[in-house]
Design an enzyme around this catalytic site. Structure first.
Site, short mmCIF file in Angstrom:
data_model
loop_
_atom_site.label_atom_id
_atom_site.label_comp_id
_atom_site.label_asym_id
_atom_site.label_seq_id
_atom_site.Cartn_x
_atom_site.Cartn_y
_atom_site.Cartn_z
N ASN A 12 14.05 18.44 23.67
CA ASN A 12 12.93 17.88 23.91
C ASN A 12 12.06 19.01 24.50
OD1 ASN A 12 10.32 16.85 25.63
ND2 ASN A 12 11.81 14.72 25.49
N HIS A 15 8.23 20.44 28.13
CA HIS A 15 7.89 21.03 29.22
C HIS A 15 7.66 22.30 28.98
CE1 HIS A 15 8.25 17.51 31.95
NE2 HIS A 15 9.39 17.24 31.36
N HIS A 48 6.84 14.10 23.20
CA HIS A 48 6.25 12.81 23.79
C HIS A 48 4.63 13.24 23.96
CE1 HIS A 48 6.34 9.56 27.00
NE2 HIS A 48 5.54 9.24 26.23
N ARG A 50 1.62 11.50 25.02
CA ARG A 50 1.53 10.50 26.24
C ARG A 50 -0.11 10.03 25.96
NH1 ARG A 50 5.27 10.11 30.86
NH2 ARG A 50 3.64 8.83 31.77
N ARG A 54 -0.71 15.20 29.04
CA ARG A 54 -0.13 15.93 30.14
C ARG A 54 0.97 16.85 29.49
NH1 ARG A 54 3.06 12.14 33.98
NH2 ARG A 54 1.37 10.79 33.76
N GLU A 78 8.40 10.58 20.91
CA GLU A 78 8.28 9.72 21.81
C GLU A 78 6.89 9.09 21.81
OE1 GLU A 78 11.99 10.78 24.42
OE2 GLU A 78 9.98 11.12 25.30
N THR A 109 9.00 9.65 32.15
CA THR A 109 9.41 8.15 31.82
C THR A 109 10.47 8.00 33.02
OG1 THR A 109 8.82 8.63 29.63
CG2 THR A 109 10.14 6.81 30.17
N GLU A 159 18.00 4.06 22.79
CA GLU A 159 18.25 5.07 23.64
C GLU A 159 18.58 4.59 24.99
OE1 GLU A 159 16.65 9.37 24.88
OE2 GLU A 159 16.41 8.68 22.91
N HIS A 202 17.96 11.41 29.47
CA HIS A 202 17.23 11.53 30.56
C HIS A 202 17.95 11.91 31.68
CE1 HIS A 202 13.37 10.90 32.59
NE2 HIS A 202 13.95 10.74 33.66
#
Length: 254
Positions: A12, A15, A48, A50, A54, A78, A109, A159, A202
């Site tokens: 992922n 970030h 993701h 969103r 963000r 996502e 999340t 998941e 996660h």
């Protein structure tokens, strides 16, 4: 155990975009990060989009899809179950879509979807995504009721949220962490018996990933924040390769 039975490692890259967005501009470039992750051996890229953008921006997703398609690597988008995201995903056509809960006030999340309570809303969205060529997964807690509800939709994957397990270990509560692992094992077996592929994600780190990777039904791990954080110190290539090594050793020893 054959190499084919090892869990896939999805990276992922949200970030990388978070760091970019903190200052504005173009750097660091999350698409360049995805390329580096692919070169380091990632089996897939997760991002993701969103509501508040963000992390990823719409243009990021388009460029990621183009990159992943050219490299024959799956892009896992996502998204929340909203009309806006359904429209974007329908145009983007990523290989995989993971539907996640989303609240504006959360940092990331937190917790899984209430599939059982939202099945009438989720099912038509999942069906439309399937018809558009996506492989849909549902991000849920390790809860038998949620797994049974997921199997009643057209989703092909669940998941399981590993955040509570990671937090228990961070708090030094090994007893709670072991109980959650038992829940993972039971729910993974149930999901597979109902025809659902099982992924986990996660809060996974070098220190806590091995017991999860050892679960025989685990077909994919999606890990982002920790890998991107460790890349600051050891480089993205080294962080991905070390995670892969730990996952491989854990699965082969199981």
């Amino acid at each position: 155990m054959s190499e084919k039975s090892l869990p896939r490692l999805g990276v992922n890259i949200d970030h990388i975009a978070t760091i970019r967005n903190a200052r504005g501009g173009d750097h660091p470039n999350p698409v360049a990060g995805a390329w580096a992750a692919i070169q380091a051996g990632a089996d897939g890229i997760t991002a993701h989009l969103r509501e508040d953008r963000r992390h990823m921006h719409d243009e990021d997703m388009s460029r990621l899809q183009a990159l992943c398609s050219s490299e024959n690597i799956p892009l896992n988008m996502e998204m929340a179950a909203t009309d806006e995201m359904l429209a974007i995903a329908s145009d983007l056509k990523p290989h995989a879509i993971c539907i996640v809960p989303e609240r504006r006030e959360e940092r990331t999340t937190e917790g899984g979807l209430d599939v059982a309570g939202q099945i009438e809303t989720l099912t038509p969205i999942i069906s439309k995504l399937n018809a558009n060529g996506a492989r849909v997964s549902l991000f849920i807690e390790a809860n038998r009721g949620q797994i049974e509800a997921s199997a009643k939709t057209d989703a092909k994957v669940v998941e399981l949220h590993t955040g509570a397990y990671a937090h228990a270990l961070d708090d030094g509560d090994d007893e709670k962490a072991n109980k959650i692992l038992e829940d993972f094992r039971g729910c993974a077996a149930l999901a597979q018996s109902l025809g659902l592929e099982v992924h986990f994600g996660h809060g996974l780190t070098f220190e806590n990933v091995a017991p999860v990777a050892a679960i025989p039904e685990c077909m994919e791990l999606n890990i982002g924040h920790f890998i991107i954080g460790e890349a600051v110190f050891m480089g993205l290539d080294a962080a991905i390769k070390q995670m892969r090594e730990i996952v491989t050793e854990a699965r082969q020893a199981a």
